[in-house]
Design a protein around this motif. Structure first.
Motif, PDB file in Angstrom:
ATOM      1  N   ILE A  62       0.858  -1.183   0.000  1.00 56.50           N
ATOM      2  CA  ILE A  62       0.000   0.000   0.000  1.00 56.50           C
ATOM      3  C   ILE A  62       0.893   1.232   0.000  1.00 56.50           C
ATOM      4  O   ILE A  62       1.868   1.309   0.767  1.00 56.50           O
ATOM      5  CB  ILE A  62      -0.932   0.015   1.219  1.00 56.50           C
ATOM      6  CG1 ILE A  62      -1.977  -1.094   1.093  1.00 56.50           C
ATOM      7  CG2 ILE A  62      -1.623   1.366   1.359  1.00 56.50           C
ATOM      8  CD1 ILE A  62      -2.901  -1.210   2.285  1.00 56.50           C
ATOM      9  N   TYR A  63       0.575   2.192  -0.868  1.00 57.53           N
ATOM     10  CA  TYR A  63       1.303   3.448  -0.947  1.00 57.53           C
ATOM     11  C   TYR A  63       0.319   4.605  -0.799  1.00 57.53           C
ATOM     12  O   TYR A  63      -0.820   4.531  -1.281  1.00 57.53           O
ATOM     13  CB  TYR A  63       2.018   3.604  -2.292  1.00 57.53           C
ATOM     14  CG  TYR A  63       2.954   2.473  -2.646  1.00 57.53           C
ATOM     15  CD1 TYR A  63       4.280   2.495  -2.235  1.00 57.53           C
ATOM     16  CD2 TYR A  63       2.511   1.389  -3.398  1.00 57.53           C
ATOM     17  CE1 TYR A  63       5.146   1.468  -2.560  1.00 57.53           C
ATOM     18  CE2 TYR A  63       3.368   0.359  -3.732  1.00 57.53           C
ATOM     19  CZ  TYR A  63       4.687   0.398  -3.311  1.00 57.53           C
ATOM     20  OH  TYR A  63       5.538  -0.624  -3.631  1.00 57.53           O
ATOM     21  N   SER A  64       0.750   5.674  -0.155  1.00 55.68           N
ATOM     22  CA  SER A  64      -0.075   6.868  -0.058  1.00 55.68           C
ATOM     23  C   SER A  64       0.824   8.089   0.064  1.00 55.68           C
ATOM     24  O   SER A  64       1.816   8.062   0.820  1.00 55.68           O
ATOM     25  CB  SER A  64      -1.010   6.788   1.157  1.00 55.68           C
ATOM     26  OG  SER A  64      -1.908   7.867   1.185  1.00 55.68           O
ATOM     27  N   VAL A  65       0.517   9.147  -0.685  1.00 57.64           N
ATOM     28  CA  VAL A  65       1.251  10.406  -0.603  1.00 57.64           C
ATOM     29  C   VAL A  65       0.253  11.555  -0.632  1.00 57.64           C
ATOM     30  O   VAL A  65      -0.831  11.444  -1.212  1.00 57.64           O
ATOM     31  CB  VAL A  65       2.266  10.570  -1.764  1.00 57.64           C
ATOM     32  CG1 VAL A  65       3.337   9.503  -1.699  1.00 57.64           C
ATOM     33  CG2 VAL A  65       1.565  10.533  -3.116  1.00 57.64           C
ATOM     34  N   TYR A  66       0.615  12.666   0.000  1.00 56.09           N
ATOM     35  CA  TYR A  66      -0.217  13.861  -0.079  1.00 56.09           C
ATOM     36  C   TYR A  66       0.650  15.101   0.077  1.00 56.09           C
ATOM     37  O   TYR A  66       1.763  15.047   0.614  1.00 56.09           O
ATOM     38  CB  TYR A  66      -1.324  13.859   0.980  1.00 56.09           C
ATOM     39  CG  TYR A  66      -0.853  14.256   2.362  1.00 56.09           C
ATOM     40  CD1 TYR A  66      -0.761  15.599   2.734  1.00 56.09           C
ATOM     41  CD2 TYR A  66      -0.480  13.297   3.293  1.00 56.09           C
ATOM     42  CE1 TYR A  66      -0.314  15.968   3.992  1.00 56.09           C
ATOM     43  CE2 TYR A  66      -0.036  13.655   4.550  1.00 56.09           C
ATOM     44  CZ  TYR A  66       0.046  14.995   4.895  1.00 56.09           C
ATOM     45  OH  TYR A  66       0.504  15.355   6.130  1.00 56.09           O
ATOM     46  N   ALA A  67       0.140  16.239  -0.384  1.00 53.92           N
ATOM     47  CA  ALA A  67       0.760  17.542  -0.191  1.00 53.92           C
ATOM     48  C   ALA A  67      -0.347  18.539   0.106  1.00 53.92           C
ATOM     49  O   ALA A  67      -1.422  18.498  -0.511  1.00 53.92           O
ATOM     50  CB  ALA A  67       1.553  17.963  -1.419  1.00 53.92           C
ATOM     51  N   ALA A  68      -0.079  19.460   1.063  1.00 51.40           N
ATOM     52  CA  ALA A  68      -1.130  20.381   1.504  1.00 51.40           C
ATOM     53  C   ALA A  68      -0.538  21.754   1.795  1.00 51.40           C
ATOM     54  O   ALA A  68      -0.051  22.005   2.904  1.00 51.40           O
ATOM     55  CB  ALA A  68      -1.828  19.827   2.746  1.00 51.40           C
ATOM     56  N   PRO A  69      -0.547  22.680   0.816  1.00 54.19           N
ATOM     57  CA  PRO A  69      -0.135  24.057   1.103  1.00 54.19           C
ATOM     58  C   PRO A  69      -1.219  24.800   1.885  1.00 54.19           C
ATOM     59  O   PRO A  69      -2.410  24.507   1.757  1.00 54.19           O
ATOM     60  CB  PRO A  69       0.061  24.665  -0.289  1.00 54.19           C
ATOM     61  CG  PRO A  69      -0.821  23.859  -1.178  1.00 54.19           C
ATOM     62  CD  PRO A  69      -0.858  22.476  -0.599  1.00 54.19           C
ATOM     63  N   GLN A  70      -0.790  25.791   2.690  1.00 49.21           N
ATOM     64  CA  GLN A  70      -1.735  26.548   3.500  1.00 49.21           C
ATOM     65  C   GLN A  70      -1.280  27.995   3.600  1.00 49.21           C
ATOM     66  O   GLN A  70      -0.101  28.281   3.828  1.00 49.21           O
ATOM     67  CB  GLN A  70      -1.864  25.943   4.897  1.00 49.21           C
ATOM     68  CG  GLN A  70      -2.840  26.694   5.805  1.00 49.21           C
ATOM     69  CD  GLN A  70      -3.144  25.942   7.085  1.00 49.21           C
ATOM     70  OE1 GLN A  70      -3.106  24.720   7.116  1.00 49.21           O
ATOM     71  NE2 GLN A  70      -3.456  26.678   8.139  1.00 49.21           N
ATOM     72  N   LEU A  71      -2.240  28.924   3.446  1.00 50.99           N
ATOM     73  CA  LEU A  71      -1.986  30.359   3.521  1.00 50.99           C
ATOM     74  C   LEU A  71      -2.698  30.930   4.739  1.00 50.99           C
ATOM     75  O   LEU A  71      -3.882  30.668   4.951  1.00 50.99           O
ATOM     76  CB  LEU A  71      -2.488  31.058   2.255  1.00 50.99           C
ATOM     77  CG  LEU A  71      -2.443  32.599   2.248  1.00 50.99           C
ATOM     78  CD1 LEU A  71      -0.993  33.081   2.222  1.00 50.99           C
ATOM     79  CD2 LEU A  71      -3.227  33.153   1.079  1.00 50.99           C
TER      80      LEU A  71
END
Length: 573
Positions: free
Chosen positions: A178-187
């Motif tokens: 199982i693989y999982s990736v995420y990216a979350a920019p925030q201002l």
């Protein structure tokens, strides 16, 4: 290496570029002068998701940025007790890196490991696996623009009822990646007295199987998750209490979407709301929220065979989607939502939030509690409720692991238990990984972690419960799952300590119960325990010896029990 492996490796390599660290040991533990205290942190939980918090260092020592790549070799023995008496021997060659990022703008943990197993005796072939976890937060513009990234790779054993267990010792054909990736920019910024926040999150999850999944002997079929892409966007603007009115006011809007490859399932959720916050004391606030939400779950049906009835199964063991079929609605809710609650924060080391409200046409409860009375111990608990698929559930659980996590190792399997603990709490992905059923579900549950450190003694415990009610369109092949409930309970615990300046020990145990309402195969119980001894032979060379058990108890099919042994060497570069 397959595509998901390259995606994960590329993300971790990018995170490590220009920074370095020490994180979890998998499965080796530092001894003597190399022993370090674990990094700890807590992430706050609110109804919109899991968000990063502050960082701290356990044991009173200051955090530092380091990098520790390693290579290792081990000889492994697996003896089956039941249902047969097979003996498997294999050699493992592995390479990995453990990292702690503790810069002025960057905080995080990275631990990734690649291994190849050369089978010498047994009825299985050689295998390649990647395991590891990464959580990193970077301030692009201090106090204004940041980005949060995470990645996970885990080896799992897939049961016929759709349940899984993390990092099994045996390299057999039921083991999947199982693989999982995420990216979350925030201002985060201000326009006069108005605070403005905006965020976006994108994630990808994949279940990679060596062999296609096949139904059980009784014909029961669980449609196993393949891959999904999730997106989430939020924007809000508000003023603090006392600026305009005695209460603070925040207007918000949000959008969530997950596209699941199995039968083109889709979750689409749009909402707007207004939140009021009333301080009643220096440490207590009352909170109320009212809004409008439209959430829709839809999918297509499977392609049918020549008889027009029998669904077509692809070579990967999953239903083949009928792309020409119209999209069918499984769930459609449109209307008013509300919640009320209390937030209590008497100090930086204690916080509580508790909410009750109306959402998804029913009552909802959610909240969190964290307590870190000193630098030696931390407890955290979160209660959640939401509609998601396997991929978005896993991404949100991964985001709940603190950026200063010290992972609890699964010593026998060469991976990790799924829980990561930080200074003010922790998080676990075990509940999100417990079932790989592709159907969308409403998930309710609770997760709790506790960590304790005294000198170089480390104790860690993670436990949780997950309740999934599946949502599927009637009349489709997934329709039989609609309204059925799966339940999962898990507990992981580990303790480690030095014996003297040159040696140490570690013990890890786990137990997972899974009760399937979708499959007629019913309940399973996966359990295991490992004890390991480590000894430093030279400045960078450590030897280990490990023994353990790995078992699965099944309600209607044969149980499985194996004893394991390992002798190995690790060289830290």
């Amino acid at each position: 290496m397959r595509a998901p492996s390259l995606v994960l490796g590329g993300l971790l390599a990018g995170v490590l570029a220009g920074a370095s660290a020490h994180a979890q040991s998998m499965p080796y533990q530092a001894t003597g002068d190399d022993a370090v205290s674990g990094d700890q942190d807590a992430d706050a939980r609110d109804k919109g998701g899991l968000h990063g918090g502050h960082s701290a260092r356990v044991g009173g020592s200051s955090a530092r940025t380091t990098i520790r790549p390693y290579i290792e070799a081990s000889q492994n023995l697996l003896a089956q007790i039941t249902p047969g008496n097979d003996v498997l021997t294999y050699t493992t060659l592995a390479a990995g890196v453990d990292a702690t990022l503790a810069g002025r703008r960057t905080q995080g943990q990275v631990s990734v490991r690649y291994e190849h197993r050369f089978v010498e005796k047994g009825r299985v072939g050689d295998t390649n696996t990647i395991s590891g976890m990464a959580r990193v937060s970077h301030q692009i513009v201090p106090r204004t623009l940041s980005i949060d990234v995470g990645a996970l790779a885990a080896r799992t054993r897939l049961e016929a009822n759709g349940s899984t267990s993390l990092n099994p010792y045996s390299p057999n054909d039921s083991v999947s990646q199982i693989y999982s990736v995420y990216a979350a920019p925030q201002l985060t910024t201000h326009v006069g007295d108005v605070g403005v926040n905006a965020s976006y999150m994108a994630g990808y999850s994949k279940l990679d199987q060596k062999n296609g999944y096949r139904p059980a002997a009784d014909g029961t079929r669980v449609d196993v998750f393949d891959h999904s892409i999730m997106q989430s966007a939020q924007v809000s603007a508000g003023v603090k209490p006392g600026v305009i009115l005695p209460v603070g006011l925040t207007a918000s809007a949000g959008w969530d979407r997950e596209d699941i490859s199995n039968l083109d399932q889709r979750i689409d959720d749009k909402r707007v709301g207004l939140r009021a916050t009333l301080p009643v004391s220096r440490t207590v606030q009352l909170v109320g929220d009212v809004g409008w939400e439209h959430i829709r779950v839809s999918s297509r049906d499977a392609l049918r065979g020549p008889d027009g009835v029998t669904p077509v199964i692809g070579r990967d063991g999953r239903y083949v989607t009928n792309k020409s079929a119209p999209r069918q609605i499984a769930y459609d809710s449109d209307g008013l939502t509300w919640d009320v609650g209390v937030m209590w924060r008497p100090s930086r080391r204690t916080s509580l939030s508790a909410f009750v409200g109306r959402r998804y046409d029913s009552t909802t409860y959610f909240g969190s509690f964290s307590y870190a009375p000193n630098t030696r111990s931390a407890f955290s608990l979160s209660v959640y409720d939401g509609i998601s698929g396997f991929g978005s559930g896993l991404d949100n659980a991964l985001r709940g692991v603190p950026t200063d996590f010290t992972a609890m190792p699964n010593l026998g399997g060469g991976g990790f238990s799924g829980c990561g603990l930080g200074a003010a709490g922790g998080g676990c992905v075990n509940g999100a990984l417990s079932s790989v059923n592709s159907s969308v579900f409403r998930a309710r549950g609770v997760n709790a972690t506790y960590g304790f450190a005294m000198g170089r003694l480390r104790l860690a415990v993670g436990a949780g419960y997950a309740h999934r009610r599946f949502i599927a369109a009637p009349g489709t092949v997934l329709g039989v799952a609609n309204g059925t409930v799966d339940q999962n309970w898990y507990v992981d615990a580990g303790v480690s300590a030095p014996i003297d300046r040159e040696s140490s020990f570690s013990v890890a145990v786990f137990d997972t119960w899974y009760d399937s309402g979708t499959s007629t195969l019913g309940r399973t119980n996966a359990y295991g325990g490992y004890a390991s001894y480590f000894r430093r032979l030279a400045d960078r060379l450590t030897a280990t010896a490990s023994v353990g058990i790995d078992g699965v108890s099944r309600q209607l099919t044969a149980d499985q029990l194996e004893v394991t042994g390992l002798l190995g060497l690790r060289y830290t570069l």
